[in-house]
Design an enzyme around this catalytic site. Structure first.
Site, mmCIF file in Angstrom:
data_model
loop_
_atom_site.group_PDB
_atom_site.id
_atom_site.type_symbol
_atom_site.label_atom_id
_atom_site.label_comp_id
_atom_site.label_asym_id
_atom_site.label_seq_id
_atom_site.Cartn_x
_atom_site.Cartn_y
_atom_site.Cartn_z
ATOM 1 C CG ASP A 146 -3.676 8.914 7.553
ATOM 2 O OD1 ASP A 146 -3.628 7.704 7.832
ATOM 3 O OD2 ASP A 146 -3.914 9.344 6.417
ATOM 4 C CD GLU A 204 -2.888 0.388 2.533
ATOM 5 O OE1 GLU A 204 -2.841 1.456 3.135
ATOM 6 O OE2 GLU A 204 -3.387 -0.654 3.006
ATOM 7 C CE1 TYR A 243 -7.657 -0.610 6.592
ATOM 8 C CE2 TYR A 243 -6.180 -0.507 4.705
ATOM 9 C CZ TYR A 243 -6.417 -0.321 6.061
ATOM 10 O OH TYR A 243 -5.413 0.137 6.876
#
Lengths: 405, 281
Positions: free
Chosen positions: B64, B53, B179
């Site tokens: 994030d 990734e 995911y």
């Protein structure tokens, strides 16, 4: 561009104003966004919700705020009759509380027990901390470190009101970075937390919801000016960072085709210097903070930090509905530099005995540019959306005067 | 359910044949600089990464945590762009035609490049999949369609907040793999309880036959092994970019051996699931 029958119907069901707006958020947040939307849609149709909103507006906020004829400035400019919508007289000193009252009522309706917010100038942080104190709900406010420094009086007010202030050092430590951090908090506290966004930006339904709460400004103007002059305004002027005070003033008048509407962005040190916050004047469409809108950015799509003397305008984006109104031409968007705003700040203080916040000082600087060329029967309404007490230290510093804080 | 012709499909089929879960490693393209990033990227398959990734740096990575935020900013500071990220993938693809590369990031740089141009260039570079954090199903079609036409898989995020009403909306356009974001939160912070992950995966598998990779908060070989016991792959990101952060001199320049240290951690992580050193780059 084809002429629309109405400019007031947006957004569509998915939250789009033309290509702008939408819901560009991480999947973890999607169910929350949909939950807020559902709750707001229900509240919007519930007369009891609005009864409580208007009751708080009247008894707690102090609305309606006056519509004041600025006689001396009108004479000084020598043209249009200039009125100020006095939203700086609201409880907490700005228009921001109109929105935080609306959202805290919604948060309570949804059973949320914790509130987060981002703030730039601190006005929205204070307005959020205030309603959280009123309703006894814990409140966390994210604020950029740069802003904490230049808005220390508001930081102290928030602390007195019981809010936790979390300094954000990422980026240049201003509003954009505070909003990133608030979104990170929300994604980590999905069960109990309501995010009170301070402007007409973010994922749907926030742009429409915040606008609806702020529309109390424009609705009052229509009534008050009718009482004072027997007719509608000829023009409306408001400053724009994210654009909530402007949207609140503009939205009720969008379909009055004979009303000229002007939004004033912050040109900072000047558009040509690249140090400004004029998203519409100098940015291009992109995606940030949950919506598609005009953004200041590089050719690679990296978001730039804006600059303005006014912390409240220091944001590289703008509400998506403004982007749409810019593209279709219904609203004119102009910009004003730090220096012009500072001159207007001083002029207003000396001639009207009103210390404006630096944000509406931008709007006034544009009024100063155009009012003199307009006929004496032209009715112009400018939104005095905040008072300048919070800015006196910053202004003193710029003018080279030392105050002991 | 995966397309057996794609690199992602082939890799998951191979993992199934080996009866083990895969290791997905995340690093940011251009972190801390192009040269080190290239060294890391080229070394990942040999160290035991089954899928790569690759983060497309963005100025405002809202989902994030501090580690990946810092990683993104380091790369941008050293001149990384989306174009250069695609060039890096193309270079890697010349050396390795088997290891799937999935680009992960935020929509704005792609939108500015143009969705059609991006899809064409990504295909030409040998990109296998996309994870675009801020494109939920409601907004995805404008990129999903050109990506699909270019044969690039769209990997969707599912989260603990994705309930049975939400999952069908998500998996409808998904291909390659799913995911699963194992916590409600940002990258590199807390770790999920394995029992919760197992329950969630059972629920997701009712809606899709695609392999499921689990990420967020996975940092140690033990955690990788634990996740590997219930998922098809485990994703590690923040722990890897932290190795870069810990090996910079005061000027932010990488110290000697940073790539080796990062790849050694990858090998440790892979060892826990029987993947280390079994493949050559």
């Amino acid at each position: 561009m084809t002429k629309l029958n109405t400019y007031r119907a947006g957004p569509d069901e998915a939250g789009h104003f033309g290509i702008y707006g939408g819901r560009f958020v991480a999947e973890t947040l999607m169910p929350l966004i949909l939950e807020v939307e559902k709750a707001y849609t229900e509240a919007k149709d519930d007369p009891a919700f609005w009864d409580e909103f208007h009751s708080q507006m009247k008894h707690y906020v102090g609305r309606p705020s006056p519509l004041y004829f600025a006689r001396r400035l009108t004479e000084h400019f020598g043209g249009a009759k200039v009125y100020f919508k006095r939203d700086e007289l609201n409880h907490t000193g700005a228009h921001k509380i109109n929105n935080t009252i609306g959202q805290i009522l919604l948060a309570r309706r949804m059973g949320k027990t914790r509130v987060i917010a981002e703030t730039g100038a601190g006005q929205h942080g204070v307005a959020t901390a205030t309603v959280c104190a009123l309703f006894d709900i814990p409140c966390v406010v994210y604020m950029g470190e740069t802003d904490i420094e230049r808005q220390s009086p508001n930081v102290f007010r928030m602390k007195l009101l019981g809010a936790d202030i979390v300094p954000v050092s990422a980026g240049t430590g201003t509003l954009k970075d505070a909003m990133n951090e608030a979104l990170r908090d929300w994604v980590a506290n999905v069960d109990d937390t309501f995010y009170i966004i301070g402007t007409v930006a973010g994922p749907h339904p926030y742009p429409a919801m915040v606008r609806d709460f702020q529309a109390v400004i424009g609705n009052e103007v229509r009534e008050q000016l009718h009482e004072a002059e027997g007719r509608k305004p000829d023009s409306l002027v408001a400053c724009i960072g994210g654009g909530s005070n402007a949207m609140g003033l503009f939205h009720p008048f969008l379909d009055d085709k004979d009303v000229r509407i002007i939004g004033v962005e912050a040109a900072g040190h000047g558009i040509e210097t690249g140090e400004h916050c004029a998203s519409l004047t100098a940015g291009k469409p992109g995606v940030l903070h949950g919506n598609r809108t005009y953004l200041l950015q590089t050719d690679d799509g990296q978001i730039l930090d804006g600059h303005s003397i006014s912390a409240g305008l220091d944001y590289p984006g703008i509400g998506p509905e403004h982007s749409w109104l810019f593209d279709n031409g219904r609203v004119e968007y102009v910009s004003v530099t730090d220096k012009e705003a500072l001159d207007a700040f001083q002029l207003c203080t000396k001639m009207e005995g009103i210390i404006p916040a630096l944000e509406p000082a931008h709007a006034l600087a544009h009024v100063a540019k155009i009012a003199g060329d307009l006929p004496k029967d032209h009715l112009m309404v400018m939104n005095m959306c905040g008072r300048g007490d919070k800015d006196v230290f910053a202004v003193a510093r710029i003018l080279g005067i030392e105050l002991s804080q | 359910m995966t397309n057996p012709e794609t690199r992602i499909g082939k890799r998951f089929a191979a993992l199934k044949a080996e009866r083990r879960a895969g290791l997905v490693t995340f690093v940011t393209a251009g972190d801390p600089d192009m040269e080190t990033s290239r060294e890391i990227l080229f070394g990942l398959p040999g160290a035991g990464a089954d899928l790569i990734e690759l983060g497309m740096p963005f100025s405002d990575p809202m989902a994030d945590g501090p580690s990946i935020q810092a990683s993104s900013l380091r790369a941008l500071k050293n001149g990384m762009t989306l174009k250069k990220t695609l060039d890096l993938v193309a270079e890697f693809r010349n050396a390795d035609n088997d290891t799937p590369v999935v680009l992960m990031g935020y929509y704005n740089p792609i939108y500015i490049l143009g969705v059609d141009a991006f899809a064409a260039e990504a295909q030409a570079a040998g990109v296998d999949g996309l994870i675009i954090v801020d494109l939920p199903p409601e907004e995805v079609d404008e990129l999903w369609k050109p990506a699909r036409d270019a044969g690039i898989d769209f990997i969707f995020l599912t989260a603990p907040t994705s309930d049975d009403a939400r999952l069908p909306v998500i998996v409808k356009r998904a291909s390659g793999f799913i995911y699963y974001v194992s916590i409600t939160g940002i990258t590199g912070t807390r770790s999920a309880d394995i029992a919760d992950v197992e329950t969630a995966l059972k629920r997701i598998r009712k809606h899709t036959g695609l392999p499921i990779a689990v990420g967020f908060g996975i940092k140690t070989p033990e955690q990788v092994a634990e996740i590997a016991s219930v998922a098809d792959a485990a994703v590690v990101g923040s722990a890897l970019v932290d190795v870069i952060a810990a090996n910079l001199d005061p000027d932010g320049k990488p110290e000697k051996g940073v790539a080796e240290k990062l790849l050694a951690l990858v090998a440790d992580l892979a060892a826990g699931i029987g993947g280390a050193g079994e493949k050559v780059a």
